[in-house]
Design a protein around this motif. Structure first.
Motif, PDB file in Angstrom:
ATOM      1  N   THR A 130      10.757 -79.175 -38.033  1.00  0.00           N
ATOM      2  CA  THR A 130      12.060 -79.694 -37.849  1.00  0.00           C
ATOM      3  C   THR A 130      12.892 -78.930 -38.758  1.00  0.00           C
ATOM      4  N   ILE A 131      13.959 -78.967 -38.365  1.00  0.00           N
ATOM      5  CA  ILE A 131      14.981 -78.109 -39.377  1.00  0.00           C
ATOM      6  C   ILE A 131      15.298 -79.064 -40.555  1.00  0.00           C
ATOM      7  N   TYR A 132      15.372 -78.822 -41.587  1.00  0.00           N
ATOM      8  CA  TYR A 132      15.724 -79.504 -43.099  1.00  0.00           C
ATOM      9  C   TYR A 132      16.878 -80.156 -42.777  1.00  0.00           C
ATOM     10  N   VAL A 166      16.325 -81.615 -35.567  1.00  0.00           N
ATOM     11  CA  VAL A 166      16.663 -80.562 -34.793  1.00  0.00           C
ATOM     12  C   VAL A 166      15.328 -79.719 -34.896  1.00  0.00           C
ATOM     13  N   PRO A 167      14.504 -79.479 -33.604  1.00  0.00           N
ATOM     14  CA  PRO A 167      13.214 -78.690 -33.723  1.00  0.00           C
ATOM     15  C   PRO A 167      13.754 -77.346 -34.229  1.00  0.00           C
ATOM     16  N   VAL A 168      12.878 -76.606 -34.799  1.00  0.00           N
ATOM     17  CA  VAL A 168      13.197 -75.064 -35.378  1.00  0.00           C
ATOM     18  C   VAL A 168      12.970 -74.237 -33.819  1.00  0.00           C
ATOM     19  N   PRO A 169      13.921 -73.354 -33.571  1.00  0.00           N
ATOM     20  CA  PRO A 169      13.958 -72.870 -32.163  1.00  0.00           C
ATOM     21  C   PRO A 169      12.714 -72.165 -32.275  1.00  0.00           C
ATOM     22  N   GLY A 170      11.971 -72.087 -31.164  1.00  0.00           N
ATOM     23  CA  GLY A 170      10.557 -71.242 -31.174  1.00  0.00           C
ATOM     24  C   GLY A 170       9.466 -71.914 -31.964  1.00  0.00           C
ATOM     25  N   ASP A 171       9.533 -72.836 -32.672  1.00  0.00           N
ATOM     26  CA  ASP A 171       8.695 -73.392 -33.466  1.00  0.00           C
ATOM     27  C   ASP A 171       8.726 -75.030 -33.402  1.00  0.00           C
ATOM     28  N   PRO A 172       8.428 -75.586 -32.331  1.00  0.00           N
ATOM     29  CA  PRO A 172       8.622 -77.201 -32.278  1.00  0.00           C
ATOM     30  C   PRO A 172       7.587 -77.974 -33.309  1.00  0.00           C
ATOM     31  N   ASP A 173       6.724 -77.176 -33.936  1.00  0.00           N
ATOM     32  CA  ASP A 173       6.057 -78.083 -34.911  1.00  0.00           C
ATOM     33  C   ASP A 173       6.490 -78.202 -36.151  1.00  0.00           C
ATOM     34  N   HIS A 222      26.413 -80.346 -31.524  1.00  0.00           N
ATOM     35  CA  HIS A 222      26.280 -80.051 -32.898  1.00  0.00           C
ATOM     36  C   HIS A 222      24.438 -79.353 -32.772  1.00  0.00           C
ATOM     37  N   LEU A 223      23.572 -79.828 -31.878  1.00  0.00           N
ATOM     38  CA  LEU A 223      22.376 -79.457 -31.951  1.00  0.00           C
ATOM     39  C   LEU A 223      22.501 -77.826 -31.389  1.00  0.00           C
ATOM     40  N   ARG A 224      23.462 -77.542 -30.485  1.00  0.00           N
ATOM     41  CA  ARG A 224      23.652 -76.254 -30.108  1.00  0.00           C
ATOM     42  C   ARG A 224      23.993 -75.245 -31.012  1.00  0.00           C
ATOM     43  N   ALA A 225      25.116 -76.068 -31.957  1.00  0.00           N
ATOM     44  CA  ALA A 225      25.508 -75.105 -33.112  1.00  0.00           C
ATOM     45  C   ALA A 225      24.422 -75.133 -34.074  1.00  0.00           C
ATOM     46  N   VAL A 226      23.739 -75.830 -34.414  1.00  0.00           N
ATOM     47  CA  VAL A 226      22.305 -75.539 -35.300  1.00  0.00           C
ATOM     48  C   VAL A 226      21.468 -74.717 -34.925  1.00  0.00           C
ATOM     49  N   GLU A 227      21.095 -74.665 -33.585  1.00  0.00           N
ATOM     50  CA  GLU A 227      20.050 -73.668 -33.062  1.00  0.00           C
ATOM     51  C   GLU A 227      20.760 -72.287 -33.187  1.00  0.00           C
ATOM     52  N   TYR A 228      21.710 -72.121 -32.517  1.00  0.00           N
ATOM     53  CA  TYR A 228      22.417 -70.724 -32.799  1.00  0.00           C
ATOM     54  C   TYR A 228      22.656 -70.165 -34.120  1.00  0.00           C
TER      55      TYR A 228
END
Ligand code: ME8
Length: 517
Positions: free
Chosen positions: A235-237, A226-233, A108-114
């Motif tokens: 977190t995805i809603y 899940v951290p926002v890709p490229g912006d670890p500060d 799931h983490l992979r799917a969300v990032e993509y």
């Protein structure tokens, strides 16, 4: 997919994924059973069509982070044990899911990032400041006119009554407003989009006042996600993360075979996320919207909303332990299976529904296994007898009536139609008094055929009891399909008597179908 070939589009149905912050209650079981009935019905109706039936748990977000901390556990351990409770619930209730997803899984983490990266590529994501009333319990923002100040202090959401806090922060936003026309069209579709009808108006009104959607939170405030890709500060809603589960289960991004979902089952409180946010996000990511979002009403208790603090939550596991799995399934669907209106849960009504099953199905099944009656059945009579027109009519239209009700997602109506035939057959049986009259064959044949058809058509709703009934009738397992529920009026009386007699032998001493508790 090519119609008529082996390569047929699977029937893909999903349940909401359940928040793991609290234990399952009967409302969660309702979402599961409603879904399971539709899936089993699809299998009955179109046995060659593959089924993907996904359920699971929603494990990220502030609410869960808080719940774990309140119990002094780390998030991962807390989620694992809580998720297991939902899986146990599904297993115990005989839910025939094909996948159970946890949003903390790698796939799931992979799917969300993509997925996130597709939104960025489409130019639909921008950084902005967001201010509004955040509700941790509902995991969403409300605008000022969606909240109200309670006399005793806290500001709450008007819709849910849950407490909100004022938040002003920087986060990533999604150009939701860009999809307004597209959404209007999708929601309002004739044969798809949002169902039932009365939900459409509710959703359309919200489409009219669309604002862009905040899709991340500062990691300083919420890290469990899940951290926002490229912006670890950031977190995805959690809602964006959660909705994507519906394609993770298909193997996204590698595969989307099975998409679009035929039906997303949701409770009325989460229609907005599924019929506004989700189709827009999908469109931005280059995917089709789901075929349909099907919203069900809620169960109340003592006519008020079930809630932990009121102490009126029904534990579904103990209800099934006490009354039986199929009794609870039957009750939920027989009373709450028509989507539109809330139903009030009561043990008295549940017991009364069980009483009806026993008095109608159970009673008729016992009646025809009476050896003295069976010995009077004469096989040659059937063809020449004066048949009962009203009962014949009901039997010959039952399958179609059920099909029409199910096409309308009205399980309550389907259940009623089936029991209507059984009740008519019971009345007929009583009237003809086959135990002391010459007319024996007709009532026995009608009773048998009514039970056989009911047994086949009840399989999606009460799978275990329906199987038991069909066993008692001596109906072979390969004769319990859709085509076998088409009543033509042609019966082999000798075969019926043989089936009953041999099956009755096997069942001797095992008691009645619905024992009195
Ligand atoms: O909303 N009667 O999860 P949830 C009937 N994680 N149904 C009820 C109910 C009641 N009294 N109370 C709740 C979430 N439900 C999100 C979903 S999907 C990508 C994410 C239903 O555990 C409710 O309407 O709070 C919802 O459909 C389901 O239970 C899960 O609720």
């Amino acid at each position: 997919y090519i119609a008529g070939s082996e390569n047929v589009k699977p029937f893909f149905l999903t349940t909401p994924i359940f928040y793991v912050n609290a234990s399952p209650h009967v409302g969660h079981l309702h979402s599961l059973v409603l879904s399971d009935v539709l899936v089993r019905y699809s299998r009955l109706r179109e046995p060659s069509r593959p089924v993907i039936f996904a359920t699971g748990t929603d494990e990220h977000g502030q609410k869960i982070q808080q719940a774990a901390r309140a119990q002094g556990q780390d998030e991962e351990a807390f989620c694992t044990s809580s998720s297991q409770k939902f899986r146990n619930l599904a297993d115990k209730a005989n839910i025939s899911y094909t996948d159970f997803i946890r949003t903390t899984e790698q796939r799931h983490l992979r799917a969300v990032e993509y997925f996130w990266n597709r939104l960025v590529e489409a130019g639909d994501v921008y950084k902005g400041t967001h201010s509004g009333w955040y509700c941790i319990s509902d995991e969403c923002f409300y605008t000022s006119n969606q909240v109200t100040e309670r006399d005793d202090g806290p500001t709450v959401s008007i819709e849910t009554g849950n407490e909100v806090v004022w938040v002003e922060e920087e986060n990533w936003k999604f150009r939701l407003s860009r999809f307004q026309d597209q959404l209007r069209e999708w929601v309002g579709q004739e044969n798809g989009g949002v169902y039932p009808e009365k939900m459409k108006a509710f959703v359309l009104a919200q489409v009219d006042t669309l604002e862009d959607l905040s899709i991340s939170r500062p990691a300083a405030r919420i890290k469990w996600g899940v951290p926002v890709p490229g912006d670890p500060d950031q977190t995805i809603y959690v809602w964006v993360d959660a909705l994507i589960n519906y394609i993770t289960v298909l193997g996204y991004p590698t595969s989307t075979e099975g998409w679009p979902a035929d039906v997303h089952i949701v409770g009325k409180d989460i229609v907005r996320f599924h019929s506004i946010h989700w189709p827009a996000l999908l469109s931005s990511a280059g995917l089709e919207p789901p075929s349909r979002v099907l919203a069900h009403a809620h169960w109340t208790m003592g006519h008020s909303k079930m809630s932990k603090s009121r102490g009126n939550v029904v534990d579904p596991i103990s209800a099934m332990d006490e009354y039986g799995v199929d009794t609870v399934r039957w009750y939920l669907m027989r009373v709450g299976g028509s989507l539109a209106n809330d139903s009030d849960y009561s043990n008295e009504q549940l017991q009364a529904e069980y009483g009806i099953l026993a008095a109608q199905l159970g009673n008729l099944a016992s009646r025809i296994t009476n050896a003295r009656i069976l010995s009077k059945v004469t096989t040659g009579d059937w063809i020449f007898m004066e048949r009962d027109k009203p009962l014949e009519e009901k039997l010959s239209r039952l399958r179609n009536d059920v099909d029409v009700a199910m096409a309308d997602f009205d399980i309550t109506k389907a259940a009623k139609d089936i029991m209507g035939v059984i009740s008519t057959a019971n009345i007929y049986f009583t009237r003809e008094e086959p135990w002391n009259s010459k007319v024996t064959t007709l009532p026995v044949v009608y009773a048998y055929e009514s039970l056989r058809l009911a047994g086949i058509l009840l399989q999606p709703i009460i799978p275990a009891k329906a199987a038991e009934l069909l066993d008692r009738l001596g109906v072979p397992v390969d004769q319990r399909g859709w085509q076998n529920a088409d009543w033509t009026g042609e019966v082999d009386v000798q075969q019926i008597v043989q089936a009953i007699t041999s099956a009755t032998g096997e069942w001797k001493g095992k008691g009645v179908l619905f024992p009195h508790s």
